[in-house]
Design an enzyme around this catalytic site. Structure first.
Site, PDB file in Angstrom:
ATOM      1  N   GLU A  80       0.887  -1.146   0.109  1.00 34.01           N
ATOM      2  CA  GLU A  80      -0.094   0.074   0.117  1.00 34.01           C
ATOM      3  C   GLU A  80       1.016   1.263  -0.078  1.00 34.01           C
ATOM      4  O   GLU A  80       0.566   2.378  -0.667  1.00 34.01           O
ATOM      5  CB  GLU A  80      -0.908  -0.006   1.399  1.00 34.01           C
ATOM      6  CG  GLU A  80      -2.052  -1.303   0.814  1.00 34.01           C
ATOM      7  CD  GLU A  80      -2.941  -1.303   2.230  1.00 34.01           C
ATOM      8  OE1 GLU A  80      -2.426  -1.523   3.195  1.00 34.01           O
ATOM      9  OE2 GLU A  80      -4.140  -0.987   2.162  1.00 34.01           O
ATOM     10  N   GLU A 136      -3.643  -9.583   3.463  1.00 32.94           N
ATOM     11  CA  GLU A 136      -4.432  -9.459   4.814  1.00 32.94           C
ATOM     12  C   GLU A 136      -5.552 -10.153   4.971  1.00 32.94           C
ATOM     13  O   GLU A 136      -5.886 -10.490   6.069  1.00 32.94           O
ATOM     14  CB  GLU A 136      -5.069  -7.865   4.723  1.00 32.94           C
ATOM     15  CG  GLU A 136      -3.992  -6.709   5.034  1.00 32.94           C
ATOM     16  CD  GLU A 136      -3.368  -6.402   3.621  1.00 32.94           C
ATOM     17  OE1 GLU A 136      -3.431  -6.980   2.634  1.00 32.94           O
ATOM     18  OE2 GLU A 136      -2.782  -5.327   3.501  1.00 32.94           O
TER      19      GLU A 136
HETATM   20  C1  3H9 Z   1      -1.620  -5.227   6.981  1.00 31.16           C
HETATM   21  O1  3H9 Z   1      -0.598  -4.746   6.547  1.00 31.16           O
HETATM   22  C2  3H9 Z   1      -2.722  -4.243   7.333  1.00 31.16           C
HETATM   23  C3  3H9 Z   1      -2.510  -3.028   6.540  1.00 31.16           C
HETATM   24  O2  3H9 Z   1      -3.376  -3.200   5.215  1.00 31.16           O
HETATM   25  C4  3H9 Z   1      -3.572  -1.957   7.157  1.00 31.16           C
HETATM   26  C5  3H9 Z   1      -3.326  -1.449   8.418  1.00 31.16           C
HETATM   27  C6  3H9 Z   1      -4.036  -0.291   8.901  1.00 31.16           C
HETATM   28  N1  3H9 Z   1       3.993  -8.003  11.789  1.00 31.16           N
HETATM   29  O3  3H9 Z   1       7.416 -15.585   8.417  1.00 31.16           O
HETATM   30  P1  3H9 Z   1       8.795 -15.406   8.973  1.00 31.16           P
HETATM   31  C7  3H9 Z   1       7.419 -11.788  11.910  1.00 31.16           C
HETATM   32  S1  3H9 Z   1      -1.416  -6.625   7.745  1.00 31.16           S
HETATM   33  C8  3H9 Z   1       4.913  -8.370  12.880  1.00 31.16           C
HETATM   34  O4  3H9 Z   1       9.180 -16.604   9.930  1.00 31.16           O
HETATM   35  P2  3H9 Z   1       9.749 -15.666   6.390  1.00 31.16           P
HETATM   36  C9  3H9 Z   1       7.158 -13.271  12.261  1.00 31.16           C
HETATM   37  O5  3H9 Z   1       6.407 -13.259  13.338  1.00 31.16           O
HETATM   38  C10 3H9 Z   1      -0.034  -7.549   7.309  1.00 31.16           C
HETATM   39  N2  3H9 Z   1       5.719  -9.639  12.707  1.00 31.16           N
HETATM   40  O6  3H9 Z   1       9.852 -15.132   7.913  1.00 31.16           O
HETATM   41  C11 3H9 Z   1       8.585 -14.054  12.691  1.00 31.16           C
HETATM   42  O7  3H9 Z   1       8.888 -13.511  13.962  1.00 31.16           O
HETATM   43  P3  3H9 Z   1       9.672 -14.269  14.885  1.00 31.16           P
HETATM   44  C12 3H9 Z   1       0.197  -7.931   6.049  1.00 31.16           C
HETATM   45  C13 3H9 Z   1       5.936 -10.246  11.557  1.00 31.16           C
HETATM   46  O8  3H9 Z   1      10.947 -15.271   5.944  1.00 31.16           O
HETATM   47  C14 3H9 Z   1       9.525 -13.133  11.668  1.00 31.16           C
HETATM   48  O9  3H9 Z   1       8.738 -11.860  11.469  1.00 31.16           O
HETATM   49  N3  3H9 Z   1       1.206  -8.532   5.789  1.00 31.16           N
HETATM   50  C15 3H9 Z   1       5.209  -9.650  10.264  1.00 31.16           C
HETATM   51  O10 3H9 Z   1       9.348 -17.172   6.410  1.00 31.16           O
HETATM   52  C16 3H9 Z   1      10.007 -13.603  10.443  1.00 31.16           C
HETATM   53  O11 3H9 Z   1       8.948 -14.108   9.671  1.00 31.16           O
HETATM   54  C17 3H9 Z   1       1.418  -9.780   5.949  1.00 31.16           C
HETATM   55  O12 3H9 Z   1       0.407 -10.579   6.252  1.00 31.16           O
HETATM   56  C18 3H9 Z   1       4.351  -8.533  10.518  1.00 31.16           C
HETATM   57  N4  3H9 Z   1       3.735  -8.162   9.495  1.00 31.16           N
HETATM   58  O13 3H9 Z   1       8.493 -14.840   5.623  1.00 31.16           O
HETATM   59  C19 3H9 Z   1       2.731 -10.648   5.923  1.00 31.16           C
HETATM   60  N5  3H9 Z   1       5.587 -10.336   9.402  1.00 31.16           N
HETATM   61  O14 3H9 Z   1      11.066 -14.501  14.195  1.00 31.16           O
HETATM   62  C20 3H9 Z   1       3.026 -11.467   7.013  1.00 31.16           C
HETATM   63  C21 3H9 Z   1       6.451 -11.384   9.849  1.00 31.16           C
HETATM   64  O15 3H9 Z   1       9.609 -14.019  16.146  1.00 31.16           O
HETATM   65  N6  3H9 Z   1       4.347 -12.041   6.699  1.00 31.16           N
HETATM   66  N7  3H9 Z   1       6.743 -11.316  11.169  1.00 31.16           N
HETATM   67  O16 3H9 Z   1       8.893 -15.686  14.694  1.00 31.16           O
HETATM   68  C22 3H9 Z   1       4.564 -13.069   5.975  1.00 31.16           C
HETATM   69  O17 3H9 Z   1       4.096 -13.447   5.136  1.00 31.16           O
HETATM   70  C23 3H9 Z   1       6.186 -13.590   6.127  1.00 31.16           C
HETATM   71  O18 3H9 Z   1       6.542 -13.350   7.397  1.00 31.16           O
HETATM   72  C24 3H9 Z   1       7.294 -13.288   5.220  1.00 31.16           C
HETATM   73  C25 3H9 Z   1       8.331 -13.656   5.617  1.00 31.16           C
HETATM   74  C26 3H9 Z   1       6.810 -13.647   3.698  1.00 31.16           C
HETATM   75  C27 3H9 Z   1       7.131 -11.700   5.246  1.00 31.16           C
END
Ligand code: 3H9
Length: 695
Positions: free
Chosen positions: A105, A125
């Site tokens: 975004e 999301e």
């Molecule tokens: C959003 O954006 C809403 C908006 O539209 C509007 C707002 C008003 N936040 O997955 P991994 C942590 S909603 C906090 O193992 P990978 C994760 O818990 C969001 N923490 O690595 C982990 O922590 P730990 C939309 C996060 O390389 C560490 O980072 N975005 C977040 O296999 C490593 O993650 C998503 O839904 C986060 N957003 O994969 C994306 N993301 O080391 C969600 C990750 O303590 N994330 N962590 O266990 C993912 O899909 C994967 O993490 C990503 C990396 C592909 C980025």
């Protein structure tokens, strides 16, 4: 300047860098940091254009999910995107890694987007029970059209840079050094006098109402029970009907509804639980792991073949062992058939099929397993047979090889004792079909070493599974809970419910199928043979014969024989009520002198699910599962427990443990059945007003 966002100038271009490891999540400090850095860039007379880029491994991967549910802190993400869009200077997003959710975004608030060829972008999301809430539902339709935007947002899958370029999201794809390439691109835009391009000012074509209602219908079955996909559609529809400001307001309303919904709370719990489950207390990144370069699999039947495919697909060579050449040939042919079916659906190329097949070798002799790093046995579920196999493995396998059993019921400790190296023995309980189901229960024996556990947990990820570490007990976590539920389902029918009624209640709760359709799918013969074995070995303690046994004796084994508890029409898997089964049920009730009564749907729900919660609590009490989230993940990935309910124990917390405990106690008082003996843990938490989530 904020520690997580910096500003510097590179020639004519002002560069804003977000550096908030591991994924540059857009928490409060980052949001404020971006606004401050933008101000700096705008005030910097030497900067002719501005660029925003992620430090470390990725462009921001979204809002900080850990902030959801806490009081909001200004500036909000939608405001940050708006401030970026209002910038007086040309603004370019330079993307690498995964620009997801709020990250994408942010890029939509920029005038131009340049990305590395390896980058991905998307609005996932929906997987957290949310919708893109920082203008994504309003800006993406303006960029690529409402239909394409709706599909991308509801699917929630990251898309590759090349595809995004074709769709018109990304303007330029580069390779090599992103920062250098993006600065060069920005300089060129400046030199060419490229115009500002505010996405919010683009028009969006109106679509007919049908486009939205038809799309809604097309996902209705697959997204049953989820709230977010349907809200996403509404938000995109708003983009086609309202002006930008009103559309943003609508997006906010829908986002807030979702944020406060139990579905989103559950899905966010699952997001973190999925990551937590791989972390084993006492085992760290420093725990040594063994190198798994080649795997041996004993048994080339459906299970062995399915297990082998996981390794082959991950590029790990597999040696398959059988007692007869014919069985090996059959097993290998089945693997090929499965891969070719995948290729036919376009999910694999024929080269990939051949690559996987080339990694299989076969043998009829245990001696050939002397060089493998891990052996998994998938032979007949019988302790004597398993002990013989492990005796052989102990004889032939090299030092340091991991010896794994795929048993679903037998004592891993006893199996380990048939070797001289119990520390190398572990259970790897795959779920059928083993090449499809994501759950892998890794069963830690008393002697299993940390090194072996660390290796197998790591390997689970490598082969695309969600590995959950569990302890030894009958049925481990998943099947132990399942068996208790199945027994209640049968009892409910004995007392007066019909199999269809029981199945409907659990299907409506959100499970993929009810207990009886599930029994028909697995095959009634499976449980019947086990019970027959018990009746032979230990008649005094064996379960008494019931109508399920009677059906199995008539070779009504379920789907595979065209009928079991339900009838099935040829080539159709829809369960239909069966007169034959009902006659057997009636006969059984009569024999036992059971007076039937009307059983309410609520009783079915409570008895089938609370018995599971009580058993889950006993499993936690005994340390068979390490944390409630482990039970949640087992049931989500092994049995299709609805994700929007967060898993069994999370769901129990939402219902209230005091309420569940009171019912469990009532059922115990009424039935005296030990299965309803309230778990001490459940009792304690309920009396203290606490939750499983507090543990
Ligand atoms: C959003 O954006 C809403 C908006 O539209 C509007 C707002 C008003 N936040 O997955 P991994 C942590 S909603 C906090 O193992 P990978 C994760 O818990 C969001 N923490 O690595 C982990 O922590 P730990 C939309 C996060 O390389 C560490 O980072 N975005 C977040 O296999 C490593 O993650 C998503 O839904 C986060 N957003 O994969 C994306 N993301 O080391 C969600 C990750 O303590 N994330 N962590 O266990 C993912 O899909 C994967 O993490 C990503 C990396 C592909 C980025």
């Amino acid at each position: 300047m904020s520690e997580v966002v910096s500003y510097e100038r590179d020639g004519d271009i002002g560069v804003i860098t977000v550096d908030n490891p591991p994924v540059n999540a857009l928490g409060h400090a980052v949001r404020q940091g971006i606004v401050d850095a933008l101000d700096k860039g705008l005030a910097d007379d030497g900067a002719k254009a501005l660029m925003i880029i992620g430090g470390g491994r990725t462009f921001p991967a979204g809002a900080d999910i850990r902030e959801f549910g806490k009081p909001p802190q200004e500036p909000s993400l939608p405001d940050v995107v708006q401030v970026l869009e209002n910038s007086d200077k040309l603004l370019i997003a330079a993307v690498h890694g995964t620009a997801l959710g709020g990250g994408m975004e942010i890029t939509l608030g920029c005038d131009y987007r340049v990305a590395l060829d390896s980058a991905k972008m998307g609005l996932p999301e929906v997987n957290l029970g949310l919708l893109p809430g920082a203008g994504g539902t309003q800006r993406l339709p303006r960029l690529i059209g409402a239909k394409a935007a709706m599909q991308a947002i509801v699917e929630g899958k990251p898309m590759k840079a090349a595809k995004l370029k074709d769709m018109g999201v990304i303007d330029e794809v580069v390779s090599g050094d992103l920062k250098a390439e993006a600065i060069a691109y920005a300089e060129k835009l400046v030199a060419d006098g490229a115009p500002r391009r505010k996405v919010s000012e683009l028009s969006v074509e109106k679509e007919s109402d049908n486009v939205f209602s038809e799309f809604e219908q097309s996902i209705a079955r697959k997204k049953r029970g989820f709230l977010a996909p349907f809200h996403c559609i509404k938000a995109v529809q708003a983009a086609t009907e309202l002006d930008f400001a009103a559309g943003m307001k609508r997006e906010r309303e829908l986002f807030t509804e979702l944020l406060n919904s139990p579905e989103s709370a559950a899905q966010r719990h699952v997001f973190f639980a999925e990551r937590e489950v791989g972390k084993v207390p006492g085992i760290s990144k420093e725990t040594p792991k063994r190198d798994i370069k080649q795997v041996g699999i004993i048994g080339a039947g459906t299970m062995g073949g399915g297990i082998a495919m996981n390794f082959l697909s991950a590029g790990i060579p597999v040696k398959m062992l059988e007692m007869k050449q014919e069985a090996l040939d059959k097993g290998v042919a089945l693997i090929r058939k499965n891969y070719e079916a995948t290729a036919k659906k376009g999910r694999m190329t024929s080269d990939q099929v051949e690559k996987c097949m080339s990694l299989i070798s076969t043998s009829l002799s245990y001696d050939d397993l002397s060089d493998v790093d891990l052996v998994i046995e998938a032979v007949f579920e019988n302790m004597k047979v398993k002990k013989q196999v492990f005796g052989e493995l102990d004889r032939v396998c090299k030092d340091g090889a991991i010896l794994a059993t795929n048993t679903s019921t037998l004592d891993v400790n006893e199996i380990a004792q048939s070797t001289n190296r119990p520390e190398d023995v572990i259970g790897m309980h795959f779920f059928s079909p083993a090449n499809v189901m994501k759950l892998l229960e890794n069963v830690r024996g008393e002697a299993t070493s940390d090194e072996v556990i660390a290796t197998v947990m790591d390997l689970s990820k490598r082969i695309g599974k969600v590995g959950v570490l569990v302890g030894v007990c009958n049925g481990f976590v998943g099947n132990r809970i399942l068996h208790k539920r199945q027994a209640q389902a049968v009892k409910l029918v004995n007392e007066g419910a019909t199999p269809s009624q029981v199945d409907k209640v659990l299907f409506d709760f959100g499970l993929p199928m009810g207990p009886f359709a599930m029994a028909d799918l697995a095959g009634l013969d499976v449980g019947w043979r086990i019970r027959e074995g018990l009746r032979e070995d230990d008649p005094e303690n064996a379960p008494e014969r019931d109508w399920m046994d009677a059906l199995a004796e008539q070779e009504r084994w379920g789907q595979k024989t065209g009928g079991g508890v339900f009838d099935y029409a040829e080539g159709d898997r829809t369960p239909r009520p069966s007169d034959t089964a009902m006659a057997e049920i009636e006969k059984y009730r009569k024999e036992k002198g059971i007076e039937t009564r009307e059983v309410s749907d609520q009783e079915i729900l409570e008895r089938c699910l609370y018995v599971m919660v009580n058993e889950g609590a006993k499993i936690l009490e005994e340390g068979i599962a390490m944390r409630p989230l482990d039970v949640d993940i087992v049931w989500i990935y092994g049995y299709g427990f609805p994700v929007y309910r967060g898993g069994l124990m999370f769901w129990a917390d939402q219902v209230g443990l005091d309420k569940i405990h009171a019912k469990v106690k009532q059922f115990y008082d009424e039935s005296g059945d030990p299965v309803w003996q309230p778990s001490a843990l459940l009792e304690k938490l309920a009396s203290e007003g606490r939750k499983f989530g507090d543990l």
